[in-house]
Each structure stands twice: as structure tokens, then as C-alpha cells.
Design an enzyme around this catalytic site. Structure first.
Site, PDB file in Angstrom:
ATOM      1  N   GLY A 152      -1.656   8.218  10.517  1.00  0.00           N
ATOM      2  CA  GLY A 152      -2.547   8.852   9.550  1.00  0.00           C
ATOM      3  C   GLY A 152      -1.821   9.862   8.694  1.00  0.00           C
ATOM      4  O   GLY A 152      -0.733   9.587   8.195  1.00  0.00           O
ATOM      5  N   ASP A 208       2.604   4.437  -1.421  1.00  0.00           N
ATOM      6  CA  ASP A 208       2.226   4.532  -2.842  1.00  0.00           C
ATOM      7  C   ASP A 208       0.720   4.321  -3.005  1.00  0.00           C
ATOM      8  O   ASP A 208       0.082   4.972  -3.841  1.00  0.00           O
ATOM      9  CB  ASP A 208       2.992   3.490  -3.666  1.00  0.00           C
ATOM     10  CG  ASP A 208       4.495   3.676  -3.534  1.00  0.00           C
ATOM     11  OD1 ASP A 208       4.931   4.831  -3.375  1.00  0.00           O
ATOM     12  OD2 ASP A 208       5.225   2.673  -3.565  1.00  0.00           O
ATOM     13  N   SER A 254      -4.163  -1.774   2.422  1.00  0.00           N
ATOM     14  CA  SER A 254      -3.036  -2.389   1.702  1.00  0.00           C
ATOM     15  C   SER A 254      -2.031  -3.048   2.648  1.00  0.00           C
ATOM     16  O   SER A 254      -1.300  -3.936   2.223  1.00  0.00           O
ATOM     17  CB  SER A 254      -2.341  -1.351   0.820  1.00  0.00           C
ATOM     18  OG  SER A 254      -1.458  -0.548   1.593  1.00  0.00           O
TER      19      SER A 254
HETATM   20  O1  RIB Z   1       7.388   2.273  -2.041  1.00  0.00           O
HETATM   21  C1  RIB Z   1       7.687   0.934  -2.274  1.00  0.00           C
HETATM   22  C2  RIB Z   1       8.522   0.799  -3.506  1.00  0.00           C
HETATM   23  O2  RIB Z   1       9.776   1.417  -3.290  1.00  0.00           O
HETATM   24  C3  RIB Z   1       8.844  -0.607  -3.898  1.00  0.00           C
HETATM   25  O3  RIB Z   1       7.910  -1.139  -4.793  1.00  0.00           O
HETATM   26  C4  RIB Z   1      10.239  -0.507  -4.482  1.00  0.00           C
HETATM   27  O4  RIB Z   1      10.327  -0.903  -5.808  1.00  0.00           O
HETATM   28  C5  RIB Z   1      10.668   0.928  -4.252  1.00  0.00           C
HETATM   29  O5  RIB Z   1      10.515   1.691  -5.376  1.00  0.00           O
END
Ligand code: RIB
Length: 310
Positions: free
Chosen positions: A230, A258, A288
Site C-alpha cells: 500500500g 505511475d 493496473s
Molecule cells: O514506470 C514505468 C515506466 O518507467 C515505463 O513506462 C518506462 O518507460 C520507464 O519510464
């Protein structure tokens, strides 16, 4: 949806070259993979696309090569309804690429980044993009472009009262004190936090101590993602808050961090409290990891209305 959160991303765009392998390779080893996938990536791009998929109004300040990858990246932003005014082309460098190995048993990954045109995004480019930064409620940056460019983006954000800055210090690199001071939220994962502080982050207590160390360096708020465990919130002098993630069988964790940052920006922009935003961002990041690929594994708004809850 009433007011769509306005988010600006200054950072990287890559093309991901993803191979699924029986396990992550050892030095000097040749491994045979089972599946190859090419897709849009780059931590910055992923975060921008995640926020856009949830319904935010997003603009990006990024640099790509004047090559097929660069032009496709621009189209991909457009396809997600993202403002491409500041998708810039570098005529001297190739687009950024990221060869990625994903362990088909655990979903864990290993990533190499060749920044290419991302290295050409300059402080001057960012100053020219000030209208996009000033129009945003939230600015998100990572460390896949030159650090002086990220620093300039945060300085430009500070010229306009009310623009919240979120720094995702990934991949980990030494952080100038000024960058820490200009960040409203610093959001590393546990590995980056360990590298930034030279402290272990394996247990909750260790992660908390490392987060407090970042605060001693000037970070106001630290949100540390802890993978399947988490996330940890350290907001000023308040008691640490641990947010547990739902336990799932991960297929591919690439880009989960991300997905978290893009969602965090979305929910904060939508007016959620920090804790509420972190809880919802954890839930989206968990979704995801159930699909392969980077941006294509991120859920669209319609798929997560139960989490969005508006
Ligand atoms: O966090 C994943 C990303 O890390 C990938 O998409 C790759 O391009 C790097 O930037």
C-alpha cells in the site's frame, strides 16, 4: 462531471519494449522470453495518461524525437484528449525508449531507460510553457528529464499561487534542497526512498523513519508507495498513516507507481483530502497490475466508477 481537475505534467515520454520472461535475467545470461509488447510509456507520460483516463484536463511539457516513435507518442497524447501544445520535437536525438523485462510468474519488472530526446527538454522549454503550468491546479514531475529542468518547472509553478507541486523522484537521484523545498508532496516508492535516504524501508517502521528523514531535509508531505503493502502518508508532524492495498495476483506491475501518481493528482485536483486521495490512488494502481502493458493496463474512468465515487 462538474469541474475537471486541471493537471500539467512536465517530464518524460518513452516507448516501452516489454518482454515477458520466466524470471529476471542474471548478468551475462541470455533468456528466452514468451511474449513481446510495444507500447507508450515514460513515467511522465504514464502519469499524464492515467489522470486523463480518469477524466482530468491534462497538458504535457515533454520532448520526443522527430521519428516514428515521437510522432506516434504525440498522437497517443491526442487520443487521450491531452493538450499537445508543448509536445516538443528534438531533431538531434531519438525518442526515449525503455526495454523492460517482466517476470511472468510474479509480475515484477526490470527497466532500462535510454532517455534520448527527454535529455533535450531544457529549462528554457519549461519557461516557454509557463502558461500550461500556470493554468493547472497541480504540476507533476519525475526525474527522467534533466534535474535542472524539473527544478525550473517547480520554480515556474511557484510564480502562480495555488499550483500544487508533486515530485515523484523516480528514478532516484540526488535531490537539490531547493527542489525538495519547492515540492508540496514528494512521492517516492520504497526503493527510491531507501536510495534517497540511504536507509532501509522494508518494514513500516523503517519506511516511516526514511520518510521522516526526507521531511528533515525540508519535505512537507511524503507519500511513499510500498508496492503490494500500500502506501504511507507523512503529512507534516501528524501521525504516520498506513493505507493498505487490496491483495491481488499481479500480472504486470510495470507503471503501477505511475498509475498511483496520476490518480493521486486527479483525486487531489477533484478536492479529495490527502488520505482519501491516497486510498483511491492505491485502489486504481492495484487495478493496473491485473493487466499486462503500461498505459494500456490503466483503467478508464468508466471501469472504476466504484473507486472514483463521484
Ligand atoms: O514506470 C514505468 C515506466 O518507467 C515505463 O513506462 C518506462 O518507460 C520507464 O519510464
Amino acid at each position: 462531471m462538474a469541474d475537471r481537475p486541471r493537471i500539467c505534467m512536465v517530464g518524460s515520454s518513452n516507448i516501452d519494449l516489454i518482454s515477458r520472461v520466466p524470471r529476471l535475467p542474471m548478468p551475462g545470461e541470455t533468456l528466452i522470453g514468451s511474449k513481446f509488447q510495444m507500447g507508450f510509456g515514460g513515467k511522465g507520460a504514464n502519469q499524464a495518461v492515467m489522470a486523463a483516463k480518469l477524466g482530468a484536463q491534462v497538458s504535457v511539457v515533454t520532448k520526443v524525437g522527430d521519428d516514428i516513435f515521437g510522432h506516434d507518442t504525440r498522437k497517443n497524447y491526442e487520443k487521450h484528449g491531452i493538450d499537445i501544445t508543448y509536445v516538443l520535437f528534438d531533431t538531434e536525438r531519438f525518442s526515449g525508449v525503455a526495454p523492460i523485462a517482466v517476470d511472468e510468474n510474479t509480475g515484477a519488472n526490470s527497466i532500462i531507460i535510454v532517455p534520448g530526446a527527454n535529455d533535450g527538454l531544457s529549462p528554457e522549454d519549461v519557461r516557454a510553457a509557463a502558461p500550461a503550468i500556470h493554468a493547472a491546479q497541480i504540476l507533476i514531475c519525475q526525474l527522467e528529464i534533466p534535474i535542472e529542468t524539473t527544478l525550473e518547472a517547480f520554480r515556474v509553478a511557484r510564480q502562480k499561487p495555488g499550483v500544487m507541486t508533486i515530485l515523484n523522484p523516480a528514478p532516484a537521484a540526488p535531490l537539490p534542497d531547493e527542489l525538495i523545498a519547492l515540492s508540496d508532496i514528494i512521492a517516492p516508492n520504497e526503493v527510491e526512498a531507501a536510495m534517497l535516504t540511504d536507509m532501509p524501508t522494508t518494514t513500516d517502521a523503517e519506511a516511516t523513519a526514511a520518510g521522516r528523514r526526507l521531511q528533515e531535509r525540508g519535505a512537507k508531505t511524503v507519500v511513499m508507495t510500498l508496492g503490494a503493502r500500500g502506501a504511507l502518508i507523512l503529512d507534516g508532524a501528524n501521525e504516520p498513516v498506513m493505507v493498505a492495498a487490496q491483495s491481488v495476483q499481479a500480472v504486470d506491475t510495470t507503471g503501477a507507481g505511475d498509475a498511483f501518481i496520476g490518480s493521486l493528482a486527479y483525486f487531489l485536483g477533484a478536492g479529495r483530502t490527502l488520505r482519501d486521495a491516497v486510498e483511491r490512488a492505491c485502489a486504481i494502481a492495484t487495478r493496473s497490475v491485473l493487466k499486462t502493458g503500461t498505459q494500456i493496463s490503466f483503467p478508464w474512468r468508466e471501469e472504476v466508477l466504484d473507486i472514483i465515487g463521484e
